[in-house]
Every structure is written in C-alpha cells, then in structure tokens.
Design a protein around this motif. Sequence first.
Motif, PDB file in Angstrom:
ATOM      1  N   SER A   1      -7.331   3.258   2.236  1.00 25.50           N
ATOM      2  CA  SER A   1      -8.114   3.502   1.028  1.00 25.50           C
ATOM      3  C   SER A   1      -7.401   3.018  -0.223  1.00 25.50           C
ATOM      4  O   SER A   1      -8.003   2.937  -1.294  1.00 25.50           O
ATOM      5  CB  SER A   1      -8.445   4.981   0.900  1.00 25.50           C
ATOM      6  OG  SER A   1      -7.273   5.759   0.795  1.00 25.50           O
ATOM      7  N   TRP A   2      -6.103   2.709  -0.092  1.00 20.48           N
ATOM      8  CA  TRP A   2      -5.358   2.110  -1.217  1.00 20.48           C
ATOM      9  C   TRP A   2      -6.108   0.892  -1.739  1.00 20.48           C
ATOM     10  O   TRP A   2      -6.177   0.672  -2.945  1.00 20.48           O
ATOM     11  CB  TRP A   2      -3.967   1.736  -0.742  1.00 20.48           C
ATOM     12  CG  TRP A   2      -3.200   0.833  -1.662  1.00 20.48           C
ATOM     13  CD1 TRP A   2      -2.931  -0.490  -1.480  1.00 20.48           C
ATOM     14  CD2 TRP A   2      -2.586   1.200  -2.894  1.00 20.48           C
ATOM     15  NE1 TRP A   2      -2.187  -0.977  -2.523  1.00 20.48           N
ATOM     16  CE2 TRP A   2      -1.960   0.032  -3.397  1.00 20.48           C
ATOM     17  CE3 TRP A   2      -2.499   2.383  -3.633  1.00 20.48           C
ATOM     18  CZ2 TRP A   2      -1.250   0.025  -4.598  1.00 20.48           C
ATOM     19  CZ3 TRP A   2      -1.794   2.371  -4.826  1.00 20.48           C
ATOM     20  CH2 TRP A   2      -1.195   1.208  -5.297  1.00 20.48           C
ATOM     21  N   PHE A   3      -6.657   0.089  -0.843  1.00 23.70           N
ATOM     22  CA  PHE A   3      -7.287  -1.168  -1.238  1.00 23.70           C
ATOM     23  C   PHE A   3      -8.671  -0.978  -1.848  1.00 23.70           C
ATOM     24  O   PHE A   3      -9.302  -1.954  -2.242  1.00 23.70           O
ATOM     25  CB  PHE A   3      -7.360  -2.101  -0.038  1.00 23.70           C
ATOM     26  CG  PHE A   3      -6.009  -2.479   0.493  1.00 23.70           C
ATOM     27  CD1 PHE A   3      -5.626  -2.137   1.777  1.00 23.70           C
ATOM     28  CD2 PHE A   3      -5.100  -3.154  -0.299  1.00 23.70           C
ATOM     29  CE1 PHE A   3      -4.379  -2.459   2.265  1.00 23.70           C
ATOM     30  CE2 PHE A   3      -3.840  -3.493   0.175  1.00 23.70           C
ATOM     31  CZ  PHE A   3      -3.478  -3.144   1.459  1.00 23.70           C
ATOM     32  N   THR A   4      -9.148   0.240  -1.936  1.00 26.97           N
ATOM     33  CA  THR A   4     -10.403   0.507  -2.636  1.00 26.97           C
ATOM     34  C   THR A   4     -10.154   0.891  -4.096  1.00 26.97           C
ATOM     35  O   THR A   4     -11.113   1.135  -4.824  1.00 26.97           O
ATOM     36  CB  THR A   4     -11.194   1.627  -1.944  1.00 26.97           C
ATOM     37  OG1 THR A   4     -10.488   2.868  -2.114  1.00 26.97           O
ATOM     38  CG2 THR A   4     -11.363   1.346  -0.455  1.00 26.97           C
ATOM     39  N   GLN A   5      -8.880   0.935  -4.486  1.00 24.49           N
ATOM     40  CA  GLN A   5      -8.517   1.357  -5.840  1.00 24.49           C
ATOM     41  C   GLN A   5      -8.210   0.160  -6.731  1.00 24.49           C
ATOM     42  O   GLN A   5      -7.502  -0.761  -6.318  1.00 24.49           O
ATOM     43  CB  GLN A   5      -7.285   2.264  -5.791  1.00 24.49           C
ATOM     44  CG  GLN A   5      -7.387   3.427  -4.827  1.00 24.49           C
ATOM     45  CD  GLN A   5      -8.539   4.333  -5.146  1.00 24.49           C
ATOM     46  OE1 GLN A   5      -8.718   4.750  -6.292  1.00 24.49           O
ATOM     47  NE2 GLN A   5      -9.340   4.634  -4.141  1.00 24.49           N
ATOM     48  N   LYS A   6      -8.703   0.211  -7.980  1.00 27.31           N
ATOM     49  CA  LYS A   6      -8.402  -0.883  -8.921  1.00 27.31           C
ATOM     50  C   LYS A   6      -6.901  -1.060  -9.103  1.00 27.31           C
ATOM     51  O   LYS A   6      -6.409  -2.184  -9.243  1.00 27.31           O
ATOM     52  CB  LYS A   6      -9.068  -0.610 -10.278  1.00 27.31           C
ATOM     53  CG  LYS A   6     -10.569  -0.805 -10.288  1.00 27.31           C
ATOM     54  CD  LYS A   6     -11.115  -0.801 -11.710  1.00 27.31           C
ATOM     55  CE  LYS A   6     -10.950   0.531 -12.396  1.00 27.31           C
ATOM     56  NZ  LYS A   6     -11.893   1.541 -11.843  1.00 27.31           N
TER      57      LYS A   6
ATOM     58  N   PRO B   1       0.821  -1.212   0.000  1.00 27.07           N
ATOM     59  CA  PRO B   1       0.000   0.000   0.000  1.00 27.07           C
ATOM     60  C   PRO B   1       0.856   1.263   0.000  1.00 27.07           C
ATOM     61  O   PRO B   1       1.749   1.420   0.824  1.00 27.07           O
ATOM     62  CB  PRO B   1      -0.838  -0.127   1.276  1.00 27.07           C
ATOM     63  CG  PRO B   1      -0.115  -1.120   2.114  1.00 27.07           C
ATOM     64  CD  PRO B   1       0.579  -2.038   1.175  1.00 27.07           C
ATOM     65  N   ILE B   2       0.566   2.131  -0.954  1.00 25.87           N
ATOM     66  CA  ILE B   2       1.312   3.380  -1.059  1.00 25.87           C
ATOM     67  C   ILE B   2       0.868   4.362   0.004  1.00 25.87           C
ATOM     68  O   ILE B   2       1.652   5.146   0.533  1.00 25.87           O
ATOM     69  CB  ILE B   2       1.141   3.979  -2.470  1.00 25.87           C
ATOM     70  CG1 ILE B   2       1.790   3.075  -3.517  1.00 25.87           C
ATOM     71  CG2 ILE B   2       1.728   5.380  -2.540  1.00 25.87           C
ATOM     72  CD1 ILE B   2       1.593   3.537  -4.936  1.00 25.87           C
ATOM     73  N   TYR B   3      -0.400   4.335   0.317  1.00 27.26           N
ATOM     74  CA  TYR B   3      -0.906   5.184   1.372  1.00 27.26           C
ATOM     75  C   TYR B   3      -1.842   4.364   2.231  1.00 27.26           C
ATOM     76  O   TYR B   3      -1.803   3.148   2.206  1.00 27.26           O
ATOM     77  CB  TYR B   3      -1.572   6.435   0.795  1.00 27.26           C
ATOM     78  CG  TYR B   3      -2.482   6.187  -0.389  1.00 27.26           C
ATOM     79  CD1 TYR B   3      -1.998   6.327  -1.683  1.00 27.26           C
ATOM     80  CD2 TYR B   3      -3.813   5.841  -0.216  1.00 27.26           C
ATOM     81  CE1 TYR B   3      -2.820   6.113  -2.765  1.00 27.26           C
ATOM     82  CE2 TYR B   3      -4.626   5.623  -1.295  1.00 27.26           C
ATOM     83  CZ  TYR B   3      -4.140   5.763  -2.572  1.00 27.26           C
ATOM     84  OH  TYR B   3      -4.962   5.546  -3.644  1.00 27.26           O
TER      85      TYR B   3
END
Length: 130
Positions: free
Chosen positions: A109-114, A104-106
């Motif tokens: 909410s990273w994991f909500t991104q395609k 995760p870069i941040y």
Amino acid sequence: QVQLVESGGGLVQAGGSLRLSCAASGRTFRPYAMGWFRQAPGKERDFVAAITWSSETTYYADSVKGRYTISRDSAKNTQYLQMNMLKPEDTAVYYCAADVHNPPIYGGSWFTQKRAYDTWGQGTQVTVSS
C-alpha cells in the motif's frame, strides 16, 4: 535527473476508452514502482493505479478496478494506463509518477501514497463527456 512525459489524454464519450503513456528519460531507469494519480478541479490528487517495476505487482483504486489496466515496458522505460468504460467522473488531469529513490517503508500500500513518489510528469487532461 529523470523526466516523465505523459501522452494519450483527450476527449472521449462515456463508455469509451483511452490509453495513457508515460515515458521516462534516462538510461538506468530502475524505479521501485510507477503510478498514476488524477486530480479533478477543486479536488485532491488521488491515487489511481501503480505497478512495481521488478515484479509487476499492480494496485488499483476501488473506483477504477475492472475498468483500468496498468502495465509497463521496461525496455522502453514506459508505463501505460488503459482506461475502458470511462465515466464522466473520470474526468481529471492524470499525472504519471515514479518512485525512484524511496524504498517502500511498509507493504504494497506504500505505492498508493503520493509521498512514495519523487518524480512527477506534467499531467495530461482526460475529459469524459456524458
């Protein structure tokens, strides 16, 4: 190469329930997270839910909060999506995804991104009739 295989889709009446499963191949499957996305005809592929593999932290789209539950069984390399109180607008192809290689870069909410996900299943159709 990890492969993801979804199952459990189908046709259900509004107000009904379905449970999707997604099994990952491979002995040493340790993703950062797994997630579910869905795509209705003519629309973008949207985030539905995600779960981090180690801590089992969960994330949900607002549209499914309180109705859907994501879970995982690490011993079976499988994640699940329990869908209750289904609505016609839930009709879509549901895709399983795994973040195997992208830390995760941040924050969460990273994991909500395609773009967080590098491995995708073939999709399973969910149709909710009114």
